[in-house]
Design a protein around this motif. Structure first.
Motif, mmCIF file in Angstrom:
data_model
loop_
_atom_site.group_PDB
_atom_site.id
_atom_site.type_symbol
_atom_site.label_atom_id
_atom_site.label_comp_id
_atom_site.label_asym_id
_atom_site.label_seq_id
_atom_site.Cartn_x
_atom_site.Cartn_y
_atom_site.Cartn_z
ATOM 1 N N ILE A 68 94.544 -25.833 18.237
ATOM 2 C CA ILE A 68 95.300 -25.010 17.290
ATOM 3 C C ILE A 68 96.412 -25.881 16.705
ATOM 4 N N TYR A 69 96.609 -25.760 15.400
ATOM 5 C CA TYR A 69 97.601 -26.561 14.689
ATOM 6 C C TYR A 69 98.619 -25.655 13.995
ATOM 7 N N ILE A 70 99.863 -26.107 13.956
ATOM 8 C CA ILE A 70 100.897 -25.510 13.115
ATOM 9 C C ILE A 70 101.446 -26.611 12.219
ATOM 10 N N ASP A 71 101.393 -26.378 10.913
ATOM 11 C CA ASP A 71 101.829 -27.383 9.928
ATOM 12 C C ASP A 71 101.155 -28.720 10.168
ATOM 13 N N GLY A 72 99.871 -28.686 10.528
ATOM 14 C CA GLY A 72 99.096 -29.904 10.716
ATOM 15 C C GLY A 72 99.320 -30.613 12.034
ATOM 16 N N LYS A 73 100.203 -30.062 12.887
ATOM 17 C CA LYS A 73 100.510 -30.685 14.175
ATOM 18 C C LYS A 73 99.857 -29.889 15.300
ATOM 19 N N LYS A 74 99.101 -30.572 16.138
ATOM 20 C CA LYS A 74 98.378 -29.908 17.215
ATOM 21 C C LYS A 74 99.341 -29.360 18.265
ATOM 22 N N ILE A 75 99.103 -28.122 18.698
ATOM 23 C CA ILE A 75 99.918 -27.513 19.745
ATOM 24 C C ILE A 75 99.544 -28.117 21.093
ATOM 25 N N THR A 76 100.537 -28.650 21.787
ATOM 26 C CA THR A 76 100.297 -29.242 23.105
ATOM 27 C C THR A 76 101.173 -28.631 24.184
ATOM 28 N N GLY A 77 102.048 -27.709 23.801
ATOM 29 C CA GLY A 77 102.936 -27.070 24.766
ATOM 30 C C GLY A 77 103.936 -26.191 24.039
ATOM 31 N N PRO A 78 104.857 -25.573 24.769
ATOM 32 C CA PRO A 78 105.871 -24.726 24.128
ATOM 33 C C PRO A 78 106.746 -25.526 23.170
ATOM 34 N N ASP A 79 107.262 -24.847 22.161
ATOM 35 C CA ASP A 79 108.114 -25.511 21.177
ATOM 36 C C ASP A 79 108.962 -24.450 20.493
ATOM 37 N N LEU A 80 110.154 -24.826 20.066
ATOM 38 C CA LEU A 80 111.039 -23.891 19.393
ATOM 39 C C LEU A 80 110.602 -23.577 17.962
ATOM 40 N N ASN A 81 109.477 -24.137 17.517
ATOM 41 C CA ASN A 81 108.957 -23.728 16.202
ATOM 42 C C ASN A 81 108.191 -22.413 16.297
ATOM 43 N N ARG A 82 108.073 -21.875 17.539
ATOM 44 C CA ARG A 82 107.418 -20.579 17.751
ATOM 45 C C ARG A 82 108.350 -19.640 18.512
ATOM 46 N N GLY A 83 108.571 -18.460 17.954
ATOM 47 C CA GLY A 83 109.311 -17.412 18.647
ATOM 48 C C GLY A 83 108.333 -16.413 19.236
ATOM 49 N N ILE A 84 108.654 -15.860 20.402
ATOM 50 C CA ILE A 84 107.743 -14.956 21.106
ATOM 51 C C ILE A 84 108.452 -13.647 21.408
ATOM 52 N N VAL A 85 107.788 -12.530 21.106
ATOM 53 C CA VAL A 85 108.292 -11.199 21.444
ATOM 54 C C VAL A 85 107.202 -10.486 22.239
ATOM 55 N N LEU A 86 107.541 -10.044 23.449
ATOM 56 C CA LEU A 86 106.577 -9.438 24.354
ATOM 57 C C LEU A 86 106.825 -7.940 24.494
ATOM 58 N N GLN A 87 105.874 -7.251 25.091
ATOM 59 C CA GLN A 87 105.990 -5.820 25.312
ATOM 60 C C GLN A 87 107.161 -5.480 26.229
ATOM 61 N N GLY A 88 107.411 -6.338 27.234
ATOM 62 C CA GLY A 88 108.406 -6.015 28.257
ATOM 63 C C GLY A 88 109.809 -6.508 27.959
ATOM 64 N N TYR A 89 110.118 -6.816 26.703
ATOM 65 C CA TYR A 89 111.448 -7.233 26.233
ATOM 66 C C TYR A 89 111.842 -8.621 26.737
#
Length: 292
Positions: free
Chosen positions: A86-107
């Motif tokens: 999976i790529y974001i802006d042409g860069k392959k995802i290899t681990g967590p990064d601050l370019n992704r924010g996550i919101v879960l069901q359990g707050y």
């Protein structure tokens, strides 16, 4: 003529650099122990091919066990695919990064932190100076309509307010992509509708690229530009349904419209095997013939 249903298509090298998010031939296999000994392979995700434009709002629906959350875990970098990428802006995802924010069901809020301090957590990780953190948290506290609750703790908030804090925290460090895994499932129906309206308002202001998982077909259609319809055993994307309802949208304006009900009905039939693209007529595939 606007196509309603799109199939998965092969991903090219050009696609990887042209789209915000690209998943190419993504598979996830788990080795599961059998009762009585031995192991067998369980395919949670099979050959996922996905292209998401910058600023697009994509929702994913499917039966329990179809791999929606597994896919989001891979997107977040919390687990790795067995094969594919999976790529974001042409860069392959290899681990967590601050370019992704996550919101879960359990707050997932820190109970010992105030609303402001929860929202500022990602900014602290990024080592943003204190004075800048306050200005940024003020902006997002106002954006999610929590002004006056800055110094409150999570136990003092309602479920809907907690989810607003979680959304503000995910947005405050300015991620490229927002990943949301059934974030409104734990709140009551009225609060859920309010949060849906609020999320669209925030999206309209921030233009973030969002991938949103839900079990609710109505929620998926109301929020999305496109709905990815998934099937299970193995988990794969059955097709994409384009949602050409006009924006801005508010649930009170949309829920009783013929167009909204027609699209939600189509997604329901696809999920239940009654509307596969190879078994429907041309009138089911085009918005023009449906009056959209």
């Amino acid at each position: 003529m606007t196509t309603l249903i799109e199939e998965q298509t092969a991903i090219s090298e050009e696609d990887i650099n042209s789209f915000k998010i690209v998943a190419r031939n993504t598979n996830r296999v788990f080795h599961v122990k059998r009762l009585g000994g031995g192991k067998h392979d369980f395919t949670a995700l099979y050959n996922i091919n996905l292209k998401v434009k910058d600023g697009e709002f994509l929702t994913m629906v499917g039966p329990s066990g179809c791999g929606k959350s597994t896919f989001l875990d891979i997107m977040a970098g919390l687990s790795a695919p067995t094969s594919g990428e999976i790529y974001i802006d042409g860069k392959k995802i290899t681990g967590p990064d601050l370019n992704r924010g996550i919101v879960l069901q359990g707050y997932a809020l820190f109970p010992w932190r105030t609303v402001r301090k929860n929202i500022e957590y990602g900014l602290e990780v990024k080592k943003v100076p204190r004075s800048e953190r306050k200005a940024i948290s003020d902006k997002y506290i106002e954006l999610v309509d929590l002004k006056g609750f800055e110094e409150s703790y999570p136990h003092e908030l309602s479920g809907g307010m907690k989810q607003r804090v979680a959304i503000a925290r995910a947005l405050a460090f300015d991620p490229e992509v927002l990943l949301m895994d059934e974030p409104f499932a734990a709140v009551d129906a009225q609060t859920r509708e309010t949060l849906q309206d609020e999320l669209l308002r925030i999206w309209e202001e921030t233009h973030k690229t969002i991938i949103f998982i839900t079990h609710s077909i109505e929620e998926a259609v109301f929020l999305a530009d496109r709905v990815a319809v998934m099937s299970t055993n193995p988990g794969t994307i059955k097709c994409f349904v384009n949602v050409n309802l006009p924006r801005p949208r508010r649930i009170s304006d949309v829920r009783n419209s013929n167009d909204f009900n027609w699209i939600t009905g189509k997604v329901w039939r696809l999920l239940h095997g009654a509307g596969d693209s190879d078994s429907v007529g041309t009138s089911d595939l085009d918005f023009d013939s449906a009056g959209l």
